[in-house]
Design a protein around this motif. Structure first.
Motif, mmCIF file in Angstrom:
data_model
loop_
_atom_site.group_PDB
_atom_site.id
_atom_site.type_symbol
_atom_site.label_atom_id
_atom_site.label_comp_id
_atom_site.label_asym_id
_atom_site.label_seq_id
_atom_site.Cartn_x
_atom_site.Cartn_y
_atom_site.Cartn_z
ATOM 1 N N VAL A 71 -23.790 -30.583 -33.885
ATOM 2 C CA VAL A 71 -24.772 -31.298 -33.058
ATOM 3 C C VAL A 71 -25.446 -30.284 -32.139
ATOM 4 C CG1 VAL A 71 -25.112 -33.115 -31.354
ATOM 5 C CG2 VAL A 71 -23.374 -33.382 -33.132
ATOM 6 N N ALA A 72 -26.775 -30.263 -32.140
ATOM 7 C CA ALA A 72 -27.535 -29.386 -31.238
ATOM 8 C C ALA A 72 -27.497 -29.984 -29.835
ATOM 9 C CB ALA A 72 -28.972 -29.250 -31.717
ATOM 10 N N LEU A 73 -27.136 -29.146 -28.853
ATOM 11 C CA LEU A 73 -27.044 -29.640 -27.485
ATOM 12 C C LEU A 73 -28.255 -29.254 -26.648
ATOM 13 C CD1 LEU A 73 -23.270 -28.912 -26.881
ATOM 14 C CD2 LEU A 73 -24.345 -31.077 -27.444
ATOM 15 N N LYS A 74 -28.731 -27.998 -26.786
ATOM 16 C CA LYS A 74 -29.949 -27.589 -26.090
ATOM 17 C C LYS A 74 -30.408 -26.248 -26.653
ATOM 18 C CE LYS A 74 -28.402 -25.080 -21.941
ATOM 19 N NZ LYS A 74 -28.455 -25.045 -20.484
ATOM 20 N N VAL A 75 -31.653 -25.896 -26.337
ATOM 21 C CA VAL A 75 -32.206 -24.604 -26.714
ATOM 22 C C VAL A 75 -32.111 -23.689 -25.501
ATOM 23 C CG1 VAL A 75 -34.244 -23.380 -27.521
ATOM 24 C CG2 VAL A 75 -33.759 -25.674 -28.379
ATOM 25 N N LEU A 76 -31.511 -22.518 -25.676
ATOM 26 C CA LEU A 76 -31.313 -21.582 -24.576
ATOM 27 C C LEU A 76 -32.553 -20.721 -24.371
ATOM 28 C CD1 LEU A 76 -27.698 -20.567 -25.583
ATOM 29 C CD2 LEU A 76 -28.355 -22.088 -23.734
ATOM 30 N N GLU A 77 -32.583 -19.963 -23.257
ATOM 31 C CA GLU A 77 -33.735 -19.107 -22.930
ATOM 32 C C GLU A 77 -34.012 -18.069 -24.002
ATOM 33 O OE1 GLU A 77 -33.397 -17.158 -19.219
ATOM 34 O OE2 GLU A 77 -33.515 -18.987 -18.039
ATOM 35 N N SER A 78 -32.968 -17.583 -24.664
ATOM 36 C CA SER A 78 -33.133 -16.533 -25.659
ATOM 37 C C SER A 78 -33.728 -17.058 -26.960
ATOM 38 C CB SER A 78 -31.780 -15.880 -25.954
ATOM 39 O OG SER A 78 -30.885 -16.849 -26.478
ATOM 40 N N GLY A 79 -33.881 -18.371 -27.093
ATOM 41 C CA GLY A 79 -34.402 -18.945 -28.324
ATOM 42 C C GLY A 79 -33.296 -19.402 -29.259
ATOM 43 N N SER A 113 -25.637 -38.048 -22.221
ATOM 44 C CA SER A 113 -24.478 -38.064 -21.327
ATOM 45 C C SER A 113 -23.720 -36.738 -21.328
ATOM 46 C CB SER A 113 -23.529 -39.192 -21.735
ATOM 47 O OG SER A 113 -23.062 -38.962 -23.052
ATOM 48 N N VAL A 114 -24.057 -35.825 -22.225
ATOM 49 C CA VAL A 114 -23.367 -34.532 -22.314
ATOM 50 C C VAL A 114 -24.014 -33.568 -21.325
ATOM 51 C CG1 VAL A 114 -22.714 -32.644 -23.833
ATOM 52 C CG2 VAL A 114 -22.880 -34.958 -24.748
ATOM 53 N N ASP A 115 -23.199 -33.020 -20.403
ATOM 54 C CA ASP A 115 -23.713 -32.114 -19.375
ATOM 55 C C ASP A 115 -23.487 -30.665 -19.812
ATOM 56 O OD1 ASP A 115 -24.708 -31.091 -16.981
ATOM 57 O OD2 ASP A 115 -22.722 -31.115 -16.057
ATOM 58 N N VAL A 116 -24.570 -29.969 -20.185
ATOM 59 C CA VAL A 116 -24.482 -28.561 -20.589
ATOM 60 C C VAL A 116 -25.419 -27.712 -19.732
ATOM 61 C CG1 VAL A 116 -23.688 -28.912 -22.953
ATOM 62 C CG2 VAL A 116 -26.132 -29.008 -22.444
ATOM 63 N N ALA A 117 -25.720 -28.174 -18.524
ATOM 64 C CA ALA A 117 -26.654 -27.452 -17.653
ATOM 65 C C ALA A 117 -26.088 -26.109 -17.208
ATOM 66 C CB ALA A 117 -26.997 -28.301 -16.439
ATOM 67 N N SER A 118 -24.761 -26.011 -17.080
ATOM 68 C CA SER A 118 -24.159 -24.768 -16.594
ATOM 69 C C SER A 118 -24.011 -23.719 -17.689
ATOM 70 C CB SER A 118 -22.786 -25.066 -15.988
ATOM 71 O OG SER A 118 -21.931 -25.584 -16.992
ATOM 72 N N ILE A 119 -24.235 -24.088 -18.937
ATOM 73 C CA ILE A 119 -24.049 -23.148 -20.050
ATOM 74 C C ILE A 119 -25.386 -22.495 -20.377
ATOM 75 C CG2 ILE A 119 -23.330 -22.912 -22.441
ATOM 76 C CD1 ILE A 119 -21.484 -25.308 -21.966
ATOM 77 N N ASN A 120 -25.401 -21.154 -20.296
ATOM 78 C CA ASN A 120 -26.611 -20.388 -20.617
ATOM 79 C C ASN A 120 -26.212 -19.155 -21.415
ATOM 80 O OD1 ASN A 120 -25.384 -18.816 -18.695
ATOM 81 N ND2 ASN A 120 -26.914 -19.174 -17.121
ATOM 82 N N ASP A 148 -9.628 -19.826 -20.040
ATOM 83 C CA ASP A 148 -9.355 -21.196 -19.625
ATOM 84 C C ASP A 148 -10.643 -21.928 -19.265
ATOM 85 O OD1 ASP A 148 -6.648 -20.815 -19.997
ATOM 86 O OD2 ASP A 148 -6.309 -20.158 -17.925
ATOM 87 N N GLN A 149 -11.619 -21.183 -18.758
ATOM 88 C CA GLN A 149 -12.920 -21.775 -18.419
ATOM 89 C C GLN A 149 -13.586 -22.350 -19.675
ATOM 90 O OE1 GLN A 149 -14.585 -22.281 -15.585
ATOM 91 N NE2 GLN A 149 -16.416 -23.022 -16.608
ATOM 92 N N ARG A 150 -13.545 -21.581 -20.767
ATOM 93 C CA ARG A 150 -14.169 -22.052 -22.012
ATOM 94 C C ARG A 150 -13.433 -23.264 -22.571
ATOM 95 N NH1 ARG A 150 -17.044 -18.013 -26.054
ATOM 96 N NH2 ARG A 150 -18.239 -16.858 -24.557
ATOM 97 N N LYS A 151 -12.102 -23.245 -22.481
ATOM 98 C CA LYS A 151 -11.330 -24.388 -22.977
ATOM 99 C C LYS A 151 -11.664 -25.646 -22.191
ATOM 100 C CE LYS A 151 -7.402 -21.668 -24.584
ATOM 101 N NZ LYS A 151 -5.995 -21.313 -24.345
ATOM 102 N N ALA A 152 -11.794 -25.510 -20.879
ATOM 103 C CA ALA A 152 -12.117 -26.666 -20.034
ATOM 104 C C ALA A 152 -13.524 -27.177 -20.345
ATOM 105 C CB ALA A 152 -12.000 -26.292 -18.563
ATOM 106 N N ASP A 153 -14.467 -26.250 -20.511
ATOM 107 C CA ASP A 153 -15.839 -26.661 -20.841
ATOM 108 C C ASP A 153 -15.897 -27.349 -22.200
ATOM 109 O OD1 ASP A 153 -16.778 -25.690 -18.452
ATOM 110 O OD2 ASP A 153 -17.468 -23.774 -19.286
ATOM 111 N N GLN A 154 -15.135 -26.825 -23.167
ATOM 112 C CA GLN A 154 -15.113 -27.420 -24.507
ATOM 113 C C GLN A 154 -14.577 -28.844 -24.453
ATOM 114 O OE1 GLN A 154 -16.099 -25.747 -27.598
ATOM 115 N NE2 GLN A 154 -16.121 -27.891 -28.164
ATOM 116 N N LYS A 155 -13.512 -29.059 -23.692
ATOM 117 C CA LYS A 155 -12.937 -30.402 -23.582
ATOM 118 C C LYS A 155 -13.910 -31.365 -22.915
ATOM 119 C CE LYS A 155 -8.053 -29.236 -23.597
ATOM 120 N NZ LYS A 155 -6.804 -29.173 -22.827
ATOM 121 N N LYS A 156 -14.603 -30.874 -21.873
ATOM 122 C CA LYS A 156 -15.551 -31.727 -21.148
ATOM 123 C C LYS A 156 -16.719 -32.136 -22.053
ATOM 124 C CE LYS A 156 -18.566 -30.027 -18.331
ATOM 125 N NZ LYS A 156 -19.316 -29.348 -17.295
ATOM 126 N N VAL A 157 -17.257 -31.171 -22.798
ATOM 127 C CA VAL A 157 -18.388 -31.460 -23.685
ATOM 128 C C VAL A 157 -17.939 -32.350 -24.842
ATOM 129 C CG1 VAL A 157 -20.010 -30.403 -25.312
ATOM 130 C CG2 VAL A 157 -19.683 -29.400 -23.063
#
Length: 192
Positions: A71-79, A113-120, A148-157
């Protein structure tokens, strides 16, 4: 006083000669030219296809997870496109993929409802190790350690994404199934 010449019927000062051209020889001294700094120049990210939008189900064509639906979540600055499996469904974690190596399908998922604003893009930057490594160390390769940060972000998403996936019938099985082609399939005639 400078001698006067008559040009086109008017009197004026004598014209100075043009400076001598450089000629066909190289200069006697080496002239230092600045080196091109490729890091300073910022390339603009390529425009992503209109079919790749947040919530679109994509088929990965290359890399470790080729053939998987994500599933595509967003397009990043790098394209690049930020995608997720979700990890519990097909084992694809949060990762960036090039839009050139995906097929966009007509299937959509509501990812509002998926929050991915902090991921760049900086989120995926590798951390340089502080210890010096020898080129031929001879040891076994070091296993990849997921923070652990990535694991937490993965679970949240995944939690938010799985709610959206479960809301659509048979979507979970569709994401879990691999995309394959057999000998009789004609990909140029397929509609995704």
């Amino acid at each position: 006083m400078a001698p006067q010449l008559k040009v086109n019927g008017t009197v004026g000062p004598k014209k100075a000669k043009a400076p001598v051209a450089a000629g066909k020889y190289y200069p006697a001294d080496d002239v230092k030219t600045p080196l091109v700094n490729r890091k300073a120049k910022r390339n603009n990210a390529a425009k992503v296809r209109a079919s790749i939008t947040p919530g679109t189900v994509l088929i990965l064509l290359a890399g470790r997870f080729r053939g998987k639906r994500v599933v595509a979540l967003k397009v990043l600055e790098s394209g690049l496109v930020l995608v997720s499996g979700p990890y519990k469904v097909n084992g694809v974690p949060l990762r960036r993929v090039s839009p050139a190596y995906v097929i966009a399908t007509s299937t959509k998922v509501d990812v509002s409802s998926v929050d991915v604003a902090s991921i760049n893009d900086a989120y995926f930057a590798r951390v340089k190790s502080s210890e010096e490594e020898e080129f031929f160390a001879g040891d076994a390769p070091k296993p990849a350690i997921v923070s652990d940060q990535r694991k937490a972000d993965q679970k949240k998403v995944d939690a938010a994404l799985l709610k959206a996936v479960d809301a659509t019938p048979m979507l979970k099985a569709y994401l879990a199934a691999r995309f394959t082609l057999s000998g009789n399939d004609k990909p140029h005639n397929m509609v995704f």
